[in-house]
Scaffold this motif. Structure first.
Motif, mmCIF file in Angstrom:
data_model
loop_
_atom_site.group_PDB
_atom_site.id
_atom_site.type_symbol
_atom_site.label_atom_id
_atom_site.label_comp_id
_atom_site.label_asym_id
_atom_site.label_seq_id
_atom_site.Cartn_x
_atom_site.Cartn_y
_atom_site.Cartn_z
ATOM 1 N N LEU A 157 -27.309 9.219 -51.348
ATOM 2 C CA LEU A 157 -28.005 10.175 -52.409
ATOM 3 C C LEU A 157 -29.183 9.724 -52.722
ATOM 4 O O LEU A 157 -30.245 10.569 -52.417
ATOM 5 C CB LEU A 157 -27.155 10.603 -53.429
ATOM 6 N N VAL A 158 -29.552 8.582 -53.044
ATOM 7 C CA VAL A 158 -30.865 8.083 -53.344
ATOM 8 C C VAL A 158 -31.718 8.063 -51.888
ATOM 9 O O VAL A 158 -32.799 8.460 -52.132
ATOM 10 C CB VAL A 158 -30.818 6.774 -53.840
ATOM 11 N N PHE A 193 -25.156 13.530 -70.467
ATOM 12 C CA PHE A 193 -25.554 12.126 -70.365
ATOM 13 C C PHE A 193 -24.381 11.371 -69.997
ATOM 14 O O PHE A 193 -23.361 11.450 -69.825
ATOM 15 C CB PHE A 193 -25.945 11.589 -71.899
ATOM 16 N N GLY A 194 -24.972 10.007 -69.471
ATOM 17 C CA GLY A 194 -23.931 9.027 -69.000
ATOM 18 C C GLY A 194 -23.303 9.447 -67.788
ATOM 19 O O GLY A 194 -22.338 8.953 -67.228
ATOM 20 N N THR A 195 -24.171 10.360 -66.968
ATOM 21 C CA THR A 195 -23.705 10.681 -65.638
ATOM 22 C C THR A 195 -24.720 10.526 -64.644
ATOM 23 O O THR A 195 -25.920 10.677 -64.886
ATOM 24 C CB THR A 195 -23.214 12.032 -65.502
ATOM 25 N N ALA A 196 -24.468 10.172 -63.309
ATOM 26 C CA ALA A 196 -25.590 10.448 -62.200
ATOM 27 C C ALA A 196 -26.256 11.827 -62.342
ATOM 28 O O ALA A 196 -27.164 12.151 -61.947
ATOM 29 C CB ALA A 196 -24.981 9.908 -60.833
ATOM 30 N N HIS A 197 -25.141 13.092 -62.269
ATOM 31 C CA HIS A 197 -25.737 14.248 -62.094
ATOM 32 C C HIS A 197 -26.420 14.567 -63.435
ATOM 33 O O HIS A 197 -27.557 15.546 -63.362
ATOM 34 C CB HIS A 197 -24.705 15.401 -62.227
ATOM 35 N N GLY A 198 -26.236 13.931 -64.412
ATOM 36 C CA GLY A 198 -27.131 14.339 -65.847
ATOM 37 C C GLY A 198 -28.752 13.516 -65.461
ATOM 38 O O GLY A 198 -29.613 14.154 -65.671
ATOM 39 N N ALA A 199 -28.746 12.557 -64.927
ATOM 40 C CA ALA A 199 -29.990 11.921 -64.468
ATOM 41 C C ALA A 199 -30.527 12.741 -63.397
ATOM 42 O O ALA A 199 -31.894 12.875 -63.542
ATOM 43 C CB ALA A 199 -29.750 10.435 -63.804
#
Length: 338
Positions: free
Chosen positions: A103-104, A315-321
């Protein structure tokens, strides 16, 4: 259970009932008002159940696997009022066969990215903003800060001028949690191949209570053991060999003394990583959800913030970031247009 024996249906029902008791106690404490830790709420419940032998181990199991593993904070640190003030998308979990790196790499395509630059200070007193690393100084019209909350808490990156008091208060009061993994690869599968998750009620609270199997989804003989919060931090002080020995003791309790040694392993130590200082954020006692908005607030049209800790709903998730990055990009575009 602690002996490694599979629970009977009656024991499963009993365990589930304790989970329901715990969540009802959490709701009752919320209705009384004020904020306290989940541990204090649990202590009150345990006091009522002090004559029941299995109460402590069952409640600790739920505190660990259902709450600490999800939110990465210890029961003594998590806000009873706000720990679960997040949202979830519908649908099941998805495993990325090639890892999150894919993904990155996709998002970073065609971008010029400077690697190996450890940022030490950000001077946003006036435009252009100056970002100093160990080796160079970069200037920019706008700077997006995506430092993990744990790094912001460590004050290893200086800001000139200092960030506003309300932002520093959010940094100090929000919690940075830990969820560490021990990935063990074996030459063959010795556990039931139909299982994705293996739960265990340990004698020591928080130790190797949850395992994930890669056998069914990826066809690999791999087990991943989790340790969160206080025990997750404590285990980072041990050597690789000591961690593996502890993990294998649990697996042999469950599946017998003939369980083979792993042929390979990988261990995370998120709290010790100077570029992370933890796994992801949580709502600690004394914090409120609004603090995430304060942490995300742009400063002087020059400094912008993103990262999972700035996302109130996920918060606390990759999709949140990821969503926080979209929000910050919109803010930067608006500031340039204005």
């Amino acid at each position: 259970n602690t002996s490694g024996r599979v629970l009977t249906r009656m024991e499963e029902s009993t365990l589930s009932n304790y989970g329901n008791l715990l969540y009802r106690s959490i709701e009752r404490a919320r209705m009384r008002g004020g904020d306290t830790s989940i541990r204090l709420v649990t202590a009150e419940l345990l006091s009522q159940l002090r004559a029941v032998p299995e109460a402590r181990s069952c409640l600790n199991f739920y505190l660990n696997t259902e709450i600490a593993h999800a939110y990465a904070g210890s029961a003594s640190s998590l806000s009873n009022s706000w720990f679960d003030d997040d949202r979830e998308y519908s649908g099941g979990d998805v495993l990325l066969s090639q890892g999150f790196g894919t993904l990155v790499e996709f998002l970073a395509r065609d971008l010029s990215i400077e690697l190996g630059q450890t940022v030490r200070s950000i001077d946003w007193n006036a435009a252009p903003v100056r970002v100093k690393t160990d080796d160079e100084e970069f200037t920019a019209d706008r700077v997006l800060v995506t430092l993990p909350l744990g790094v912001l808490k460590s004050r290893s990156v200086g800001f000139a001028p200092e960030l506003p008091a309300v932002t520093r208060n959010a940094i100090d009061r929000l919690g940075m949690g830990v969820l560490n993994k021990c990935v063990l690869r074996f030459s063959n599968v010795f556990w039931p191949i139909e299982l994705d998750w293996i739960d265990y009620i340990p004698e020591k609270h928080g130790e190797w209570a949850e395992w994930f199997s890669y056998r069914r989804t990826m066809n690999y003989p791999i087990l991943v053991g989790f340790n969160a919060a206080d025990h997750g931090r404590e285990i980072e002080t041990r050597s690789d060999g000591e961690i593996i020995e502890s993990a294998m003791a649990t697996l042999r309790t469950i599946y017998g003394a003939r369980v083979p040694e792993p042929i390979d392993y990988q261990i995370t130590r998120w709290a010790s990583d100077p570029f992370a200082r933890g796994s992801y954020s949580f709502n600690a006692v004394g914090s409120v959800p609004l603090m995430r908005k304060e942490l995300a607030r742009p400063q002087a049209g020059l400094l912008f913030f993103a990262g999972e800790a700035t996302e109130q709903n996920y918060f606390g998730t990759a999709h949140g970031a990821y969503l926080s990055g979209q929000r910050a990009a919109t803010e930067i575009i608006a500031s340039l247009a204005g």
